[in-house]
Design a protein around this motif. Structure first.
Motif, PDB file in Angstrom:
ATOM      1  N   LEU A  71       0.817  -1.213   0.000  1.00 24.46           N
ATOM      2  CA  LEU A  71       0.000   0.000   0.000  1.00 24.46           C
ATOM      3  C   LEU A  71       0.853   1.267   0.000  1.00 24.46           C
ATOM      4  CD1 LEU A  71      -2.972  -0.553   2.480  1.00 24.46           C
ATOM      5  CD2 LEU A  71      -3.072  -0.317   0.012  1.00 24.46           C
ATOM      6  N   THR A  72       0.439   2.210  -0.812  1.00 22.63           N
ATOM      7  CA  THR A  72       1.052   3.536  -0.803  1.00 22.63           C
ATOM      8  C   THR A  72       0.373   4.352   0.298  1.00 22.63           C
ATOM      9  OG1 THR A  72      -0.595   4.423  -2.327  1.00 22.63           O
ATOM     10  CG2 THR A  72       1.392   3.425  -3.306  1.00 22.63           C
ATOM     11  N   PRO A  73       0.899   5.522   0.650  1.00 23.93           N
ATOM     12  CA  PRO A  73       0.200   6.351   1.643  1.00 23.93           C
ATOM     13  C   PRO A  73      -1.239   6.673   1.222  1.00 23.93           C
ATOM     14  CG  PRO A  73       2.440   7.119   1.391  1.00 23.93           C
ATOM     15  CD  PRO A  73       2.231   6.054   0.333  1.00 23.93           C
ATOM     16  N   ASN A  74      -1.463   6.971  -0.060  1.00 18.14           N
ATOM     17  CA  ASN A  74      -2.836   7.234  -0.515  1.00 18.14           C
ATOM     18  C   ASN A  74      -3.695   5.983  -0.410  1.00 18.14           C
ATOM     19  OD1 ASN A  74      -2.498   9.922  -1.030  1.00 18.14           O
ATOM     20  ND2 ASN A  74      -2.072   9.642  -3.205  1.00 18.14           N
ATOM     21  N   GLY A  75      -3.107   4.828  -0.676  1.00 19.93           N
ATOM     22  CA  GLY A  75      -3.836   3.568  -0.531  1.00 19.93           C
ATOM     23  C   GLY A  75      -4.231   3.308   0.907  1.00 19.93           C
ATOM     24  N   GLU A  76      -3.332   3.648   1.833  1.00 16.85           N
ATOM     25  CA  GLU A  76      -3.644   3.501   3.258  1.00 16.85           C
ATOM     26  C   GLU A  76      -4.812   4.401   3.647  1.00 16.85           C
ATOM     27  OE1 GLU A  76      -0.134   4.172   5.591  1.00 16.85           O
ATOM     28  OE2 GLU A  76       0.891   2.424   4.766  1.00 16.85           O
ATOM     29  N   LEU A  77      -4.810   5.626   3.134  1.00 20.19           N
ATOM     30  CA  LEU A  77      -5.921   6.542   3.418  1.00 20.19           C
ATOM     31  C   LEU A  77      -7.225   6.004   2.852  1.00 20.19           C
ATOM     32  CD1 LEU A  77      -4.282  10.026   2.811  1.00 20.19           C
ATOM     33  CD2 LEU A  77      -5.021   9.073   4.987  1.00 20.19           C
ATOM     34  N   ASP A  78      -7.189   5.500   1.614  1.00 23.54           N
ATOM     35  CA  ASP A  78      -8.393   4.935   0.993  1.00 23.54           C
ATOM     36  C   ASP A  78      -8.930   3.769   1.815  1.00 23.54           C
ATOM     37  OD1 ASP A  78      -8.211   6.773  -1.057  1.00 23.54           O
ATOM     38  OD2 ASP A  78      -7.282   5.363  -2.475  1.00 23.54           O
ATOM     39  N   LEU A  79      -8.023   2.913   2.281  1.00 24.22           N
ATOM     40  CA  LEU A  79      -8.423   1.773   3.101  1.00 24.22           C
ATOM     41  C   LEU A  79      -9.038   2.246   4.417  1.00 24.22           C
ATOM     42  CD1 LEU A  79      -8.537  -1.275   3.614  1.00 24.22           C
ATOM     43  CD2 LEU A  79      -6.193  -1.115   4.496  1.00 24.22           C
ATOM     44  N   ALA A  80      -8.416   3.228   5.064  1.00 26.61           N
ATOM     45  CA  ALA A  80      -8.944   3.755   6.325  1.00 26.61           C
ATOM     46  C   ALA A  80     -10.335   4.347   6.133  1.00 26.61           C
ATOM     47  CB  ALA A  80      -7.993   4.803   6.905  1.00 26.61           C
ATOM     48  N   VAL A  81     -10.524   5.091   5.059  1.00 22.87           N
ATOM     49  CA  VAL A  81     -11.838   5.691   4.774  1.00 22.87           C
ATOM     50  C   VAL A  81     -12.871   4.593   4.536  1.00 22.87           C
ATOM     51  CG1 VAL A  81     -13.126   7.049   3.070  1.00 22.87           C
ATOM     52  CG2 VAL A  81     -10.947   7.893   3.958  1.00 22.87           C
ATOM     53  N   ALA A  82     -12.495   3.555   3.778  1.00 25.19           N
ATOM     54  CA  ALA A  82     -13.429   2.455   3.501  1.00 25.19           C
ATOM     55  C   ALA A  82     -13.843   1.750   4.795  1.00 25.19           C
ATOM     56  CB  ALA A  82     -12.793   1.468   2.527  1.00 25.19           C
ATOM     57  N   VAL A  83     -12.893   1.517   5.704  1.00 23.68           N
ATOM     58  CA  VAL A  83     -13.207   0.863   6.978  1.00 23.68           C
ATOM     59  C   VAL A  83     -14.132   1.753   7.812  1.00 23.68           C
ATOM     60  CG1 VAL A  83     -12.222   0.093   9.176  1.00 23.68           C
ATOM     61  CG2 VAL A  83     -11.142  -0.564   7.014  1.00 23.68           C
ATOM     62  N   LEU A  84     -13.832   3.047   7.871  1.00 26.13           N
ATOM     63  CA  LEU A  84     -14.684   3.957   8.635  1.00 26.13           C
ATOM     64  C   LEU A  84     -16.100   4.003   8.074  1.00 26.13           C
ATOM     65  CD1 LEU A  84     -12.142   6.858   9.216  1.00 26.13           C
ATOM     66  CD2 LEU A  84     -13.063   5.305  10.948  1.00 26.13           C
ATOM     67  N   LYS A  85     -16.221   4.048   6.750  1.00 30.03           N
ATOM     68  CA  LYS A  85     -17.552   4.064   6.134  1.00 30.03           C
ATOM     69  C   LYS A  85     -18.292   2.762   6.411  1.00 30.03           C
ATOM     70  CE  LYS A  85     -16.823   7.379   2.421  1.00 30.03           C
ATOM     71  NZ  LYS A  85     -16.746   7.589   0.968  1.00 30.03           N
ATOM     72  N   LYS A  86     -17.564   1.643   6.367  1.00 22.83           N
ATOM     73  CA  LYS A  86     -18.178   0.334   6.629  1.00 22.83           C
ATOM     74  C   LYS A  86     -18.831   0.299   8.007  1.00 22.83           C
ATOM     75  CE  LYS A  86     -17.059  -4.520   7.219  1.00 22.83           C
ATOM     76  NZ  LYS A  86     -16.000  -5.502   7.315  1.00 22.83           N
ATOM     77  N   HIS A  87     -18.224   1.000   8.945  1.00 20.55           N
ATOM     78  CA  HIS A  87     -18.739   1.015  10.314  1.00 20.55           C
ATOM     79  C   HIS A  87     -19.635   2.218  10.603  1.00 20.55           C
ATOM     80  CE1 HIS A  87     -16.521  -2.513  11.487  1.00 20.55           C
ATOM     81  NE2 HIS A  87     -15.482  -2.035  10.838  1.00 20.55           N
ATOM     82  N   GLY A  88     -20.086   2.893   9.525  1.00 18.25           N
ATOM     83  CA  GLY A  88     -21.057   3.962   9.673  1.00 18.25           C
ATOM     84  C   GLY A  88     -20.503   5.297  10.114  1.00 18.25           C
ATOM     85  N   PHE A  89     -19.206   5.487  10.028  1.00 18.49           N
ATOM     86  CA  PHE A  89     -18.594   6.749  10.429  1.00 18.49           C
ATOM     87  C   PHE A  89     -18.762   7.757   9.293  1.00 18.49           C
ATOM     88  CE2 PHE A  89     -15.008   9.645  11.027  1.00 18.49           C
ATOM     89  CZ  PHE A  89     -15.067   9.889  12.385  1.00 18.49           C
ATOM     90  N   ASP A  90     -19.411   8.862   9.568  1.00 21.79           N
ATOM     91  CA  ASP A  90     -19.651   9.895   8.564  1.00 21.79           C
ATOM     92  C   ASP A  90     -18.487  10.878   8.565  1.00 21.79           C
ATOM     93  OD1 ASP A  90     -20.563  11.850   6.850  1.00 21.79           O
ATOM     94  OD2 ASP A  90     -22.316  12.384   8.051  1.00 21.79           O
ATOM     95  N   LEU A  91     -17.567  10.701   7.600  1.00 25.37           N
ATOM     96  CA  LEU A  91     -16.379  11.545   7.548  1.00 25.37           C
ATOM     97  C   LEU A  91     -16.715  13.016   7.421  1.00 25.37           C
ATOM     98  CD1 LEU A  91     -13.997   9.483   5.277  1.00 25.37           C
ATOM     99  CD2 LEU A  91     -13.774   9.938   7.704  1.00 25.37           C
ATOM    100  N   LYS A  92     -17.694  13.330   6.599  1.00 21.93           N
ATOM    101  CA  LYS A  92     -18.019  14.735   6.377  1.00 21.93           C
ATOM    102  C   LYS A  92     -18.441  15.392   7.702  1.00 21.93           C
ATOM    103  CE  LYS A  92     -19.741  17.859   3.114  1.00 21.93           C
ATOM    104  NZ  LYS A  92     -19.553  18.121   1.753  1.00 21.93           N
ATOM    105  N   GLN A  93     -19.177  14.646   8.517  1.00 26.36           N
ATOM    106  CA  GLN A  93     -19.640  15.199   9.788  1.00 26.36           C
ATOM    107  C   GLN A  93     -18.484  15.423  10.761  1.00 26.36           C
ATOM    108  OE1 GLN A  93     -22.508  12.760  11.787  1.00 26.36           O
ATOM    109  NE2 GLN A  93     -22.459  13.968  13.645  1.00 26.36           N
ATOM    110  N   TYR A  94     -17.539  14.483  10.810  1.00 22.72           N
ATOM    111  CA  TYR A  94     -16.493  14.569  11.811  1.00 22.72           C
ATOM    112  C   TYR A  94     -15.224  15.268  11.320  1.00 22.72           C
ATOM    113  CZ  TYR A  94     -19.393  11.498  14.532  1.00 22.72           C
ATOM    114  OH  TYR A  94     -20.438  10.976  15.233  1.00 22.72           O
ATOM    115  N   VAL A  95     -14.879  15.085  10.057  1.00 25.11           N
ATOM    116  CA  VAL A  95     -13.662  15.682   9.531  1.00 25.11           C
ATOM    117  C   VAL A  95     -13.942  17.072   8.991  1.00 25.11           C
ATOM    118  CG1 VAL A  95     -11.794  15.426   7.861  1.00 25.11           C
ATOM    119  CG2 VAL A  95     -12.705  13.410   9.022  1.00 25.11           C
ATOM    120  N   TRP A  96     -15.018  17.185   8.224  1.00 24.12           N
ATOM    121  CA  TRP A  96     -15.415  18.483   7.690  1.00 24.12           C
ATOM    122  C   TRP A  96     -16.714  18.862   8.389  1.00 24.12           C
ATOM    123  CZ3 TRP A  96     -13.979  14.523   4.209  1.00 24.12           C
ATOM    124  CH2 TRP A  96     -12.695  14.683   3.697  1.00 24.12           C
TER     125      TRP A  96
END
Length: 173
Positions: free
Chosen positions: A56-81
């Motif tokens: 995994l590249t650093p961008n790949g790691e970020l993509d994987l982290a985002v996918a895992v968070l979304k899988k568990h119902g974490f709304d990135l827009k709400q918490y990050v933005w």
């Protein structure tokens, strides 16, 4: 006991041990139960997963982290933005031609842009030009805005000191 995550090398080592057990007939005969074919598939799946993680590249790691968070119902827009926050893509002004830069200074119909003095412009990504303005819309600027929109950005910041990105064409001026 403190529990820490295993390294990829440790995961691959365990996979090698499991694969050796599955592949060695003498050891299998000593087992009380025969090895289930699904266990072989599981070992192969874990090996492939660990090898994919290792590359995994650093961008790949970020993509994987985002996918895992979304899988568990974490709304990135709400918490990050959070509410009232907007996402900005900052790229070099070399992604637009000099003629487009001059037109941004004069004002292009259908474009919401703010001058950053001698450093560049802020351009709103939410614009949707009609047929009349689309014909006069600079293709180079449209490519930059389209790229920013694909990244779900609200604004494009064209800055003379920002880095160029490989995904977009560049011009010398």
């Amino acid at each position: 006991m403190i529990v820490t995550e295993p390294s990829l090398n440790e995961i691959l080592h365990v996979c090698d041990m499991a694969r050796a057990l599955v592949d060695t007939e003498d050891q299998n005969a000593a087992l009380q139960e025969p090895i289930d074919p699904s266990e072989v598939e599981i070992v192969q799946k874990v090996v492939l997963w660990a090898e994919a993680l290792e590359g995994l590249t650093p961008n790949g790691e970020l993509d994987l982290a985002v996918a895992v968070l979304k899988k568990h119902g974490f709304d990135l827009k709400q918490y990050v933005w959070g509410e009232g926050m907007e996402k900005v893509l900052t790229i070099s002004t070399c992604h637009i031609m000099q003629g487009t830069a001059e037109r941004l200074n004069e004002g292009i119909p259908g474009i919401v842009a703010y001058d950053k003095e001698d450093y560049g412009w802020w351009v709103w990504c939410g614009i949707q030009p009609d047929k009349t303005t689309q014909e006069a819309f600079p293709d180079d600027l449209w490519a930059c805005l389209d790229y920013a929109r694909k990244l779900k950005c609200d604004w494009l910041c064209l800055d003379r000191d920002a880095d160029a990105i490989p995904a977009l064409q560049t011009w010398e001026w």
